[in-house]
Design a protein around this motif. Structure first.
Motif, mmCIF file in Angstrom:
data_model
loop_
_atom_site.group_PDB
_atom_site.id
_atom_site.type_symbol
_atom_site.label_atom_id
_atom_site.label_comp_id
_atom_site.label_asym_id
_atom_site.label_seq_id
_atom_site.Cartn_x
_atom_site.Cartn_y
_atom_site.Cartn_z
ATOM 1 N N TRP A 49 47.486 50.774 77.691
ATOM 2 C CA TRP A 49 48.464 51.110 76.655
ATOM 3 C C TRP A 49 48.139 50.413 75.331
ATOM 4 O O TRP A 49 48.247 51.008 74.257
ATOM 5 C CB TRP A 49 49.874 50.746 77.110
ATOM 6 N N ALA A 103 47.188 52.343 71.929
ATOM 7 C CA ALA A 103 47.989 52.146 70.717
ATOM 8 C C ALA A 103 47.117 51.675 69.558
ATOM 9 O O ALA A 103 47.272 52.141 68.415
ATOM 10 C CB ALA A 103 49.103 51.137 70.978
ATOM 11 N N LEU A 112 45.129 54.669 68.347
ATOM 12 C CA LEU A 112 45.980 55.581 67.582
ATOM 13 C C LEU A 112 46.255 55.027 66.186
ATOM 14 O O LEU A 112 46.150 55.755 65.191
ATOM 15 C CB LEU A 112 47.294 55.819 68.327
ATOM 16 N N ALA A 113 46.576 53.742 66.109
ATOM 17 C CA ALA A 113 46.831 53.125 64.802
ATOM 18 C C ALA A 113 45.575 53.169 63.931
ATOM 19 O O ALA A 113 45.644 53.479 62.736
ATOM 20 C CB ALA A 113 47.307 51.686 64.980
#
Length: 124
Positions: A43, A47, A50-51
């Protein structure tokens, strides 16, 4: 002689340790902890990816990328026309044909195989 017999019996006892009554529960707890750690890592990496993707996309949009690509294509054309006029010198040709280029290529191939083997060993 009694000490040797005692030592052998003691070694056998340590080699054949009895099963603990909660061995199965302990193994399940350890597996749950390991799985939880990997899920959390997945996760966090997702994340962060994605950022990073959002930041990278916003930077591309804000930097007028498409206008720069057109000017880069023009620069590449000018550069390729300039390189077409350059001919290799006899020193470059003789160095490569003298075997030095072959040894450089062989050396780079061995370095590449070494890096690949190191990665392969590290994975297993």
């Amino acid at each position: 002689m009694a000490e040797v017999d005692f030592e052998r019996r003691l070694e056998r006892l340590f080699a054949q340790s009895p099963d603990m009554p909660d061995a199965q529960a302990f193994a399940e707890r350890v597996e749950r902890r390991l799985d939880r750690g990997w899920n959390l890592r997945r996760w966090l990496i997702g994340a962060a990816g994605l950022a990073g993707g959002v930041v990278g996309a916003s930077q591309l949009v804000m930097s007028n990328l498409f206008q720069r690509v057109e000017s880069a294509e023009q620069s590449a054309r000018v550069l390729s026309q300039g390189l077409a006029r350059v001919t290799p010198t006899t020193d470059m040709v003789s160095a490569l044909s003298g075997g030095y280029g072959l040894w450089i290529a062989v050396g780079l191939a061995f370095v590449t195989m070494g890096v690949f083997a190191a990665r392969l060993v590290q994975e297993f």
